[in-house]
Design a protein around this motif. Structure first.
Motif, PDB file in Angstrom:
ATOM      1  N   UNK A  33       0.790  -1.225   0.000  1.00 41.34           N
ATOM      2  CA  UNK A  33       0.000   0.000   0.000  1.00 41.34           C
ATOM      3  C   UNK A  33       0.830   1.286   0.000  1.00 41.34           C
ATOM      4  N   UNK A  34       2.096   1.216   0.391  1.00 46.07           N
ATOM      5  CA  UNK A  34       2.886   2.443   0.483  1.00 46.07           C
ATOM      6  C   UNK A  34       3.526   2.836  -0.846  1.00 46.07           C
ATOM      7  N   UNK A  35       3.472   1.952  -1.836  1.00 46.30           N
ATOM      8  CA  UNK A  35       4.267   2.178  -3.042  1.00 46.30           C
ATOM      9  C   UNK A  35       3.865   3.411  -3.862  1.00 46.30           C
ATOM     10  N   UNK A  36       2.603   3.901  -3.822  1.00 40.06           N
ATOM     11  CA  UNK A  36       2.351   5.177  -4.517  1.00 40.06           C
ATOM     12  C   UNK A  36       3.202   6.324  -3.979  1.00 40.06           C
ATOM     13  N   UNK A 230       1.106  12.805  -5.289  1.00 42.80           N
ATOM     14  CA  UNK A 230       0.438  11.517  -5.071  1.00 42.80           C
ATOM     15  C   UNK A 230      -0.733  11.327  -6.025  1.00 42.80           C
ATOM     16  N   UNK A 231      -1.485  12.377  -6.250  1.00 40.25           N
ATOM     17  CA  UNK A 231      -2.604  12.295  -7.193  1.00 40.25           C
ATOM     18  C   UNK A 231      -2.095  11.883  -8.572  1.00 40.25           C
ATOM     19  N   UNK A 232      -0.986  12.474  -8.984  1.00 41.52           N
ATOM     20  CA  UNK A 232      -0.418  12.146 -10.286  1.00 41.52           C
ATOM     21  C   UNK A 232       0.101  10.708 -10.317  1.00 41.52           C
ATOM     22  N   UNK A 237      -0.887   4.374 -11.430  1.00 41.87           N
ATOM     23  CA  UNK A 237      -1.266   3.083 -10.851  1.00 41.87           C
ATOM     24  C   UNK A 237      -2.583   2.587 -11.440  1.00 41.87           C
ATOM     25  N   UNK A 238      -3.480   3.521 -11.733  1.00 32.08           N
ATOM     26  CA  UNK A 238      -4.796   3.153 -12.241  1.00 32.08           C
ATOM     27  C   UNK A 238      -4.795   2.908 -13.746  1.00 32.08           C
ATOM     28  N   UNK A 264      -5.939  -6.284  -8.679  1.00 26.59           N
ATOM     29  CA  UNK A 264      -7.387  -6.017  -8.746  1.00 26.59           C
ATOM     30  C   UNK A 264      -8.071  -5.793  -7.401  1.00 26.59           C
ATOM     31  N   UNK A 265      -7.507  -6.291  -6.301  1.00 26.07           N
ATOM     32  CA  UNK A 265      -8.168  -6.073  -5.008  1.00 26.07           C
ATOM     33  C   UNK A 265      -7.738  -4.751  -4.377  1.00 26.07           C
ATOM     34  N   UNK A 266      -6.894  -4.010  -5.057  1.00 27.79           N
ATOM     35  CA  UNK A 266      -6.449  -2.700  -4.588  1.00 27.79           C
ATOM     36  C   UNK A 266      -7.124  -1.604  -5.408  1.00 27.79           C
ATOM     37  N   UNK A 267      -7.731  -0.658  -4.722  1.00 25.95           N
ATOM     38  CA  UNK A 267      -8.226   0.539  -5.401  1.00 25.95           C
ATOM     39  C   UNK A 267      -7.177   1.625  -5.187  1.00 25.95           C
TER      40      UNK A 267
END
Length: 322
Positions: A33-36, A230-232, A237-238, A264-267
């Motif tokens: 989860x921290x990778x973004x 982070x938004x960018x 990621x998406x 797929x289980x990560x939004x």
């Protein structure tokens, strides 16, 4: 570095150069989860970011930490005694799953009654198990939570949940990835997975700061700039995960192919979820019971959420996914 427009007030630009920005972020470096944060740091933030092992608790004991990251469970635990905390953005929402052994006689969620389930006590994984199994009419007294270590890639250690599941020391695993996926792969055809499409629970992995940091105009501007980065990063990621999955996997010391399987289980969405307050109110009942305190009121929990920082970041014209 990819530049982005800096639309800060002129008074701040007089005191802060975009090339001397310096932030310190504390996060668990052993979760996906921290990778973004990493991609934001390396590709979009015009400044220096130090990402260290830790989390939201560091905000209370280390004044050099500007942002702390954890699940909403740990956010609630810390906020009970540190009311100056503010959550400002979510970097990942993860829909946990359960993998179980068919050989243990498990074909439905109801079959987990009387079974041993690998999860982390007093953490988001235990809360997920309780919440999800309640949909099948099971109470916490109907099964046993067994602690163990998560695993990021094969070969997993002897005390990790995937190995414990394989050798029959537990009957199921319910937690974050990739331990569930590794457990399923360890069991092979014997595995049954629940929750691929569940909406009962999702981990809300968020970044928090303090009111003191936000009250400092210079520091607030730095935090706003990092949220903009982070938004960018989350857009990549998406929309183009294959371009960054190898880097993200390397940062967590996992396998890129494995990371891609659990994508797929990560939004991946930099936002403040619209139901954040409802989630915190309900989940604090669990955290309070585990910590031996009274649950916090809705009004008190409402002050924990600060949407203004992300709103400032979005004022540059960047939009988050909905």
């Amino acid at each position: 570095m990819h530049p982005f427009p800096l639309l800060w007030p002129a008074t701040l630009l007089l005191t802060i150069s975009p090339y001397v920005l310096s932030l310190k972020v504390a996060s668990s470096l052993e979760v996906l989860e921290w990778t973004p944060d990493l991609i934001a740091k390396e590709d979009y933030f015009n400044g220096s970011v130090s990402i260290v092992s830790g989390g939201i608790p560091n905000l209370a004991n280390d004044s050099s930490v500007d942002l702390g990251a954890n699940s909403e469970t740990q956010l609630l635990r810390q906020y009970a005694s540190h009311r100056n905390l503010r959550t400002v953005i979510t970097t990942a929402e993860v829909y946990y799953r359960i993998v179980a052994s068919r050989k243990a006689g498990i074909a439905t969620l109801e079959d987990l009654k009387g079974k041993r389930i690998g999860a982390q006590p007093s953490a988001s994984s235990e809360y997920f198990v309780q919440t999800y199994l309640a949909t099948a009419g099971l109470k916490p007294s109907d099964y046993t939570i067994v602690s163990g270590d998560p695993c990021l890639k094969q070969p997993c250690g002897s005390n990790t949940h995937p190995v414990m599941l394989k050798r029959g020391a537990i009957d199921a695993i319910g937690m974050w990835e990739p331990s569930v996926q590794l457990g399923a792969e360890a069991l092979g055809a014997d595995a049954i997975v629940f929750g691929n499409n569940q909406t009962t629970y999702r981990e809300i992995y968020n970044l928090a700061t303090t009111t003191q940091k936000l009250a400092d105009p210079a520091k607030r501007a730095e935090i706003v700039a990092f949220l903009r980065a982070l938004v960018q990063a989350e857009e990549v990621f998406t929309k183009d995960p294959d371009s960054i999955v190898a880097r993200a996997a390397a940062a967590v010391k996992t396998d890129p192919t494995l990371f891609r399987k659990v994508w797929p289980v990560h939004r991946w969405s930099a936002r403040v979820p619209p139901d954040m307050l409802d989630v915190l109110v309900e989940e604090d009942k669990y955290v309070a019971a585990r910590d031996g305190r009274s649950a916090l009121s809705r009004d008190v929990l409402a002050t924990l959420i600060d949407t203004s920082v992300l709103e400032e970041a979005l004022s540059a014209g960047i939009r988050t996914a909905t």
